[in-house]
Scaffold this motif. Structure first.
Motif, mmCIF file in Angstrom:
data_model
loop_
_atom_site.group_PDB
_atom_site.id
_atom_site.type_symbol
_atom_site.label_atom_id
_atom_site.label_comp_id
_atom_site.label_asym_id
_atom_site.label_seq_id
_atom_site.Cartn_x
_atom_site.Cartn_y
_atom_site.Cartn_z
ATOM 1 N N LYS A 140 2.341 2.688 -10.229
ATOM 2 C CA LYS A 140 1.615 2.456 -8.983
ATOM 3 C C LYS A 140 0.195 2.987 -9.146
ATOM 4 C CE LYS A 140 5.644 2.690 -6.014
ATOM 5 N NZ LYS A 140 6.275 3.345 -4.875
ATOM 6 N N SER A 141 -0.759 2.221 -8.650
ATOM 7 C CA SER A 141 -2.142 2.672 -8.734
ATOM 8 C C SER A 141 -2.460 3.580 -7.554
ATOM 9 C CB SER A 141 -3.095 1.479 -8.757
ATOM 10 O OG SER A 141 -3.023 0.784 -7.543
ATOM 11 N N ARG A 142 -3.441 4.433 -7.745
ATOM 12 C CA ARG A 142 -3.903 5.295 -6.664
ATOM 13 C C ARG A 142 -5.400 5.503 -6.826
ATOM 14 N NH1 ARG A 142 -2.473 11.483 -8.100
ATOM 15 N NH2 ARG A 142 -2.975 11.363 -10.297
#
Length: 74
Positions: free
Chosen positions: A11-13
């Motif tokens: 997951k990107s953040r």
């Protein structure tokens, strides 16, 4: 260590340091001001733009205010 990693499931953040990054700006400075900071930067062994940034950062940290009051001649 693996030869390849599967990053497709990550997951990107947002970058937590993005707010601390420098923003490029265009400023018009007097030649004598640039010369002053370039000479000081050469003495200290740092880039002059970094030196100007450090000086301005110190002004922010110290909450310095400039007094721009023009003398009125009578």
């Amino acid at each position: 260590m693996k030869a390849e990693y599967d990053l497709s499931k990550m997951k990107s953040r947002k970058n937590p340091y993005a707010s601390k990054l420098k923003k490029p700006v265009t400023m018009r400075l007097s030649e004598d001001v640039i010369s002053y900071f370039k000479e000081m930067a050469d003495e200290k062994g740092v880039p002059y733009q970094s030196l100007i940034n450090l000086y301005l950062r110190d002004c922010v940290a110290q909450h310095r205010k400039i007094d721009i009051s023009w003398q009125v001649k009578s």
